[in-house]
Motif scaffolding. Structure first.
Motif, PDB file in Angstrom:
ATOM      1  N   GLY A 109       0.785  -1.217   0.000  1.00  0.00           N
ATOM      2  CA  GLY A 109       0.000   0.000   0.000  1.00  0.00           C
ATOM      3  C   GLY A 109       0.820   1.272   0.000  1.00  0.00           C
ATOM      4  N   LYS A 110       2.131   1.155  -0.220  1.00  0.00           N
ATOM      5  CA  LYS A 110       3.004   2.334  -0.244  1.00  0.00           C
ATOM      6  C   LYS A 110       3.061   2.910  -1.653  1.00  0.00           C
ATOM      7  N   LEU A 111       2.928   4.238  -1.752  1.00  0.00           N
ATOM      8  CA  LEU A 111       2.955   4.902  -3.051  1.00  0.00           C
ATOM      9  C   LEU A 111       4.313   4.705  -3.723  1.00  0.00           C
ATOM     10  N   ILE A 112       4.289   4.368  -5.010  1.00  0.00           N
ATOM     11  CA  ILE A 112       5.521   4.172  -5.777  1.00  0.00           C
ATOM     12  C   ILE A 112       5.997   5.541  -6.259  1.00  0.00           C
ATOM     13  N   ASP A 113       7.074   6.024  -5.666  1.00  0.00           N
ATOM     14  CA  ASP A 113       7.521   7.404  -5.852  1.00  0.00           C
ATOM     15  C   ASP A 113       7.863   7.729  -7.298  1.00  0.00           C
ATOM     16  N   LYS A 114       8.483   6.802  -8.002  1.00  0.00           N
ATOM     17  CA  LYS A 114       8.933   7.089  -9.375  1.00  0.00           C
ATOM     18  C   LYS A 114       7.776   7.141 -10.366  1.00  0.00           C
ATOM     19  N   GLN A 115       6.675   6.503 -10.020  1.00  0.00           N
ATOM     20  CA  GLN A 115       5.496   6.498 -10.900  1.00  0.00           C
ATOM     21  C   GLN A 115       4.245   6.447 -10.021  1.00  0.00           C
ATOM     22  N   PRO A 116       3.857   7.596  -9.445  1.00  0.00           N
ATOM     23  CA  PRO A 116       2.774   7.583  -8.448  1.00  0.00           C
ATOM     24  C   PRO A 116       1.376   7.386  -9.023  1.00  0.00           C
ATOM     25  N   VAL A 117       1.228   7.500 -10.346  1.00  0.00           N
ATOM     26  CA  VAL A 117      -0.088   7.349 -10.969  1.00  0.00           C
ATOM     27  C   VAL A 117      -0.052   6.210 -11.980  1.00  0.00           C
ATOM     28  N   HIS A 118      -1.029   5.332 -11.893  1.00  0.00           N
ATOM     29  CA  HIS A 118      -1.183   4.226 -12.842  1.00  0.00           C
ATOM     30  C   HIS A 118      -2.440   4.476 -13.673  1.00  0.00           C
ATOM     31  N   SER A 119      -2.349   4.259 -14.985  1.00  0.00           N
ATOM     32  CA  SER A 119      -3.500   4.475 -15.866  1.00  0.00           C
ATOM     33  C   SER A 119      -3.832   3.199 -16.634  1.00  0.00           C
ATOM     34  N   PHE A 120      -5.120   3.011 -16.912  1.00  0.00           N
ATOM     35  CA  PHE A 120      -5.573   1.830 -17.648  1.00  0.00           C
ATOM     36  C   PHE A 120      -6.954   2.111 -18.235  1.00  0.00           C
ATOM     37  N   TRP A 121      -7.377   1.243 -19.154  1.00  0.00           N
ATOM     38  CA  TRP A 121      -8.697   1.335 -19.770  1.00  0.00           C
ATOM     39  C   TRP A 121      -9.727   0.554 -18.965  1.00  0.00           C
ATOM     40  N   ILE A 122     -10.931   1.110 -18.864  1.00  0.00           N
ATOM     41  CA  ILE A 122     -12.117   0.307 -18.577  1.00  0.00           C
ATOM     42  C   ILE A 122     -12.952   0.352 -19.843  1.00  0.00           C
ATOM     43  N   ARG A 123     -13.142  -0.797 -20.469  1.00  0.00           N
ATOM     44  CA  ARG A 123     -13.856  -0.870 -21.741  1.00  0.00           C
ATOM     45  C   ARG A 123     -15.316  -1.241 -21.462  1.00  0.00           C
ATOM     46  N   TYR A 124     -16.106  -0.225 -21.153  1.00  0.00           N
ATOM     47  CA  TYR A 124     -17.505  -0.455 -20.785  1.00  0.00           C
ATOM     48  C   TYR A 124     -18.311  -1.129 -21.889  1.00  0.00           C
ATOM     49  N   PRO A 125     -18.114  -0.778 -23.187  1.00  0.00           N
ATOM     50  CA  PRO A 125     -18.896  -1.470 -24.219  1.00  0.00           C
ATOM     51  C   PRO A 125     -18.583  -2.968 -24.315  1.00  0.00           C
ATOM     52  N   GLU A 126     -17.465  -3.387 -23.716  1.00  0.00           N
ATOM     53  CA  GLU A 126     -17.083  -4.806 -23.731  1.00  0.00           C
ATOM     54  C   GLU A 126     -17.305  -5.447 -22.371  1.00  0.00           C
ATOM     55  N   GLY A 127     -18.259  -4.917 -21.629  1.00  0.00           N
ATOM     56  CA  GLY A 127     -18.594  -5.504 -20.339  1.00  0.00           C
ATOM     57  C   GLY A 127     -17.758  -4.994 -19.179  1.00  0.00           C
TER      58      GLY A 127
END
Length: 200
Positions: free
Chosen positions: A80-98
């Motif tokens: 649960g510790k924030l990753i300092d070198k990359q504090p934000v993670h991004s990804f897709w939620i593909r709602y039309p595909e469930g």
């Protein structure tokens, strides 16, 4: 198809799309300023990711022509510790595909929807979109020790919730971007604040 050819084709498809985001200023759109044509979607009818669905949800991006959503969340390790070198993670939620989730690919991370971060001390970070670096965002904790992304929206200090990119026609390689809409909650009043940034 070899890897190099796939990479080149990816650049041909993605780069012209990205250029349409680089020439924005910070003016507000006024009623009647722009004629919108075509069958455009209503972003307020799109599915909304919540903190119950996404642990550490910060904000999300939606755009025409569908409800596929790019989500930004705190990037933490197994403890649960924030990753300092990359504090934000991004990804897709593909709602039309469930509602399936998919990581961004290399080109999407590096040229379209990725976030660059810079530590500014005391656990705070400055964030910049790789596609629109003019708007600084700030990742920091509130009085309850919870992280949020902060932005100036209509010259008001806000917690950023959503970004919507309005596209009306154009081609796959060069879409007609009408505006980028920022939506957040003003820190001092709790009011919802919206601003549209238009192409110049």
């Amino acid at each position: 198809m070899n890897v190099l050819l796939k990479y080149v084709l990816g650049i041909i498809v993605v780069v012209p799309f990205l250029f349409s985001f680089k020439g924005f200023d910070n003016k507000n759109l006024k009623s009647g300023e722009m004629v919108v044509t075509g069958n455009l979607s209503d972003p307020d009818t799109f599915p909304v990711p919540t903190s119950a669905d996404v642990k550490g949800l910060l904000f999300y991006i939606q755009r025409d022509p569908n409800s596929n959503t790019i989500v930004y969340q705190l990037n933490v390790d197994e403890n649960g510790k924030l990753i300092d070198k990359q504090p934000v993670h991004s990804f897709w939620i593909r709602y039309p595909e469930g509602g399936i989730r998919r990581d961004l690919n290399y080109l999407q991370r590096k040229f379209a929807y990725g976030i660059n971060s810079k530590a500014t001390g005391n656990g705070n970070y400055e964030l910049r979109s790789v596609a629109y670096s003019k708007l600084p965002l700030y990742l920091r904790k509130d009085v309850k020790n919870q992280y949020h992304v902060y932005a100036d929206i209509n010259s008001k200090k806000c917690v950023l919730n959503r970004v919507f990119i309005r596209i009306d026609g154009g081609s796959f390689w060069s879409p007609n971007v009408l505006y980028i809409e920022l939506k957040g909650i003003e820190i001092t009043t709790g009011k919802t604040i919206v601003q549209r940034i238009k192409p110049t």
